[in-house]
Design a protein around this motif. Sequence first.
Motif, PDB file in Angstrom:
ATOM      1  N   ALA A 101      -5.789   5.066  -1.393  1.00  0.00           N
ATOM      2  CA  ALA A 101      -4.475   5.582  -0.973  1.00  0.00           C
ATOM      3  C   ALA A 101      -3.753   4.554  -0.101  1.00  0.00           C
ATOM      4  N   LEU A 102      -4.465   4.008   0.883  1.00  0.00           N
ATOM      5  CA  LEU A 102      -3.791   3.054   1.787  1.00  0.00           C
ATOM      6  C   LEU A 102      -3.521   1.719   1.095  1.00  0.00           C
ATOM      7  N   TRP A 103      -4.376   1.348   0.171  1.00  0.00           N
ATOM      8  CA  TRP A 103      -4.153   0.119  -0.614  1.00  0.00           C
ATOM      9  C   TRP A 103      -2.851   0.268  -1.410  1.00  0.00           C
ATOM     10  N   THR A 104      -2.707   1.436  -2.034  1.00  0.00           N
ATOM     11  CA  THR A 104      -1.494   1.720  -2.804  1.00  0.00           C
ATOM     12  C   THR A 104      -0.263   1.694  -1.901  1.00  0.00           C
ATOM     13  N   ALA A 105      -0.392   2.362  -0.749  1.00  0.00           N
ATOM     14  CA  ALA A 105       0.755   2.431   0.178  1.00  0.00           C
ATOM     15  C   ALA A 105       1.157   1.031   0.640  1.00  0.00           C
ATOM     16  N   ARG A 106       0.149   0.212   0.973  1.00  0.00           N
ATOM     17  CA  ARG A 106       0.451  -1.136   1.462  1.00  0.00           C
ATOM     18  C   ARG A 106       1.159  -1.960   0.393  1.00  0.00           C
ATOM     19  N   ASN A 107       0.665  -1.858  -0.854  1.00  0.00           N
ATOM     20  CA  ASN A 107       1.265  -2.667  -1.917  1.00  0.00           C
ATOM     21  C   ASN A 107       2.633  -2.145  -2.346  1.00  0.00           C
ATOM     22  N   LEU A 108       2.821  -0.817  -2.244  1.00  0.00           N
ATOM     23  CA  LEU A 108       4.166  -0.274  -2.526  1.00  0.00           C
ATOM     24  C   LEU A 108       5.169  -0.828  -1.524  1.00  0.00           C
ATOM     25  N   ALA A 109       4.684  -1.029  -0.295  1.00  0.00           N
ATOM     26  CA  ALA A 109       5.567  -1.589   0.741  1.00  0.00           C
ATOM     27  C   ALA A 109       5.642  -3.106   0.626  1.00  0.00           C
ATOM     28  N   LYS A 110       5.093  -3.639  -0.470  1.00  0.00           N
ATOM     29  CA  LYS A 110       5.138  -5.080  -0.785  1.00  0.00           C
ATOM     30  C   LYS A 110       4.537  -5.949   0.326  1.00  0.00           C
ATOM     31  N   ARG A 111       3.532  -5.380   0.994  1.00  0.00           N
ATOM     32  CA  ARG A 111       2.785  -6.095   2.043  1.00  0.00           C
ATOM     33  C   ARG A 111       3.667  -6.560   3.189  1.00  0.00           C
ATOM     34  N   LYS A 112       4.863  -5.973   3.287  1.00  0.00           N
ATOM     35  CA  LYS A 112       5.764  -6.445   4.340  1.00  0.00           C
ATOM     36  C   LYS A 112       5.601  -5.628   5.609  1.00  0.00           C
ATOM     37  N   LYS A 113       4.910  -4.499   5.494  1.00  0.00           N
ATOM     38  CA  LYS A 113       4.722  -3.618   6.654  1.00  0.00           C
ATOM     39  C   LYS A 113       3.235  -3.503   6.924  1.00  0.00           C
ATOM     40  N   HIS A 114       2.891  -3.171   8.155  1.00  0.00           N
ATOM     41  CA  HIS A 114       1.452  -3.220   8.437  1.00  0.00           C
ATOM     42  C   HIS A 114       0.936  -2.142   9.384  1.00  0.00           C
ATOM     43  N   GLU A 115       1.667  -1.050   9.541  1.00  0.00           N
ATOM     44  CA  GLU A 115       1.166  -0.010  10.443  1.00  0.00           C
ATOM     45  C   GLU A 115       0.920   1.305   9.699  1.00  0.00           C
ATOM     46  N   VAL A 116      -0.205   1.937  10.033  1.00  0.00           N
ATOM     47  CA  VAL A 116      -0.521   3.245   9.460  1.00  0.00           C
ATOM     48  C   VAL A 116      -0.647   4.240  10.602  1.00  0.00           C
ATOM     49  N   ILE A 117       0.001   5.381  10.451  1.00  0.00           N
ATOM     50  CA  ILE A 117      -0.067   6.408  11.486  1.00  0.00           C
ATOM     51  C   ILE A 117      -1.044   7.490  11.035  1.00  0.00           C
ATOM     52  N   ALA A 118      -2.084   7.679  11.825  1.00  0.00           N
ATOM     53  CA  ALA A 118      -3.078   8.724  11.512  1.00  0.00           C
ATOM     54  C   ALA A 118      -3.315   9.516  12.787  1.00  0.00           C
ATOM     55  N   SER A 119      -4.225  10.480  12.718  1.00  0.00           N
ATOM     56  CA  SER A 119      -4.465  11.256  13.932  1.00  0.00           C
ATOM     57  C   SER A 119      -5.779  10.822  14.563  1.00  0.00           C
ATOM     58  N   ALA A 120      -5.945  11.202  15.823  1.00  0.00           N
ATOM     59  CA  ALA A 120      -7.168  10.842  16.539  1.00  0.00           C
ATOM     60  C   ALA A 120      -8.386  11.423  15.844  1.00  0.00           C
ATOM     61  N   SER A 121      -8.181  12.479  15.060  1.00  0.00           N
ATOM     62  CA  SER A 121      -9.346  13.084  14.399  1.00  0.00           C
ATOM     63  C   SER A 121      -9.436  12.723  12.915  1.00  0.00           C
TER      64      SER A 121
END
Length: 387
Positions: A101-121
Amino acid sequence: MSDLHEKGLPKNVIFQKLKTRLQQDLTYMSGRILGSMCTEPHSFAKRVYMQCLEKNLGDPHLFPATAELEREVIRMFGSLLSNPNAYGYIVSGGTEANILALWTARNLAKRKKHEVIASASSHFSFDKAADLLGLKLIKIGLNSRFQVDIKAVEESITPNTVAIVGNAGTTDLGVVDSIPELSEIALANDVYFHVDAAFGGFVLPFLKSQGLQAPAFDFRFPGVHSITIDPHKMGLAPIPAGGILFKDASIVEPIGMKVSYLAGGEANLATLVGTRSGASSIAAWALLMHLGRAGYEAVVKRCMKLTWMLAEGVRQIDGVSLVTQPTINVVGIKSDIIAVQLITKELRKKGWAISLFPHHIRIVVMPHTELSHVKAFLNDLRKITKE
Ligand code: 0PR
């Protein structure tokens, strides 16, 4: 004993050795495992699995029938999760699903962005995924109900945000984040939104029929791009069987790879591993066909009944209490007067395999858990806290 024998040993000698050695392993059926999200696979799924060990979905056109069964499993999951058009794979587990999922998200953003927001849990697989993918994982604190703090998520969005991760059944307490609100935030900011329902995916859809409150978490919310849902947890399928579903096939294009030389002919693959168990998909397919919705409802109903009994039992023991009212079959036990580390040590001495989190003990009431196990556990917990 680790040298490779010059001459092989007879099978019966090895079977005998294995019998002795494997006796040291705990078994689900002993009832002692109260801290695992896995369980004894369904006997029918085991039988099917054993018949298909050679199937390799890494070369899908060699095994077109197996590939079709995988697609059917994904379609069944899709209909369970409000999206019959979902595309995806049966993978090795929730970790691989979350990485995809995160690999897909990163590549959709064309590797230009680099932050993922998740929760402490969020599960630690997101830490692995972020590390592998060169992403920075931003962990947001929780509200009083142990859900991700929505306002803090909103405030953490920057032009660098690749994805938001929401939980539908957290690892530590089985809590469901507010997926509708996260979906809105994702849409408003044009950000990828992944829901980790690795455990909850096989529980939440079956709660409603029992008159229980089931927070909605699936593709009905238009911001959701992908969902992890694992057959080898509450799906009763043999390990390894994780599941990743994407909204549609076009989303995974940026991680797809055309492989031309395969024996079955060219294939476009968007999975992490190459050689991939077809038996996992076939066994999951067979089990879904065999149990149907009613079968899973019955499994979940039984687990939830025991969950309430456990929760009620904990409430009645002086010195311990529930972290929060369970949403699904995950129970958090805390104590304001005794260190949970100490309680855990004593419970483990008595043979209970339970999970210890920094401030609570986690019990997962899986299908292998019986009423007698819950009662015996509560008795031991009562004795320990008294002492
Ligand atoms: N997402 C969530 C919400 C999870 O709880 C887990 C694992 C994963 C992803 C990763 O799944 P895989 O382990 O299939 O890669 N949750 C269990 C846990 O950490 C895994 C587990 C299972 C641990 C059985 C111990 C055990 O005995 O508790």
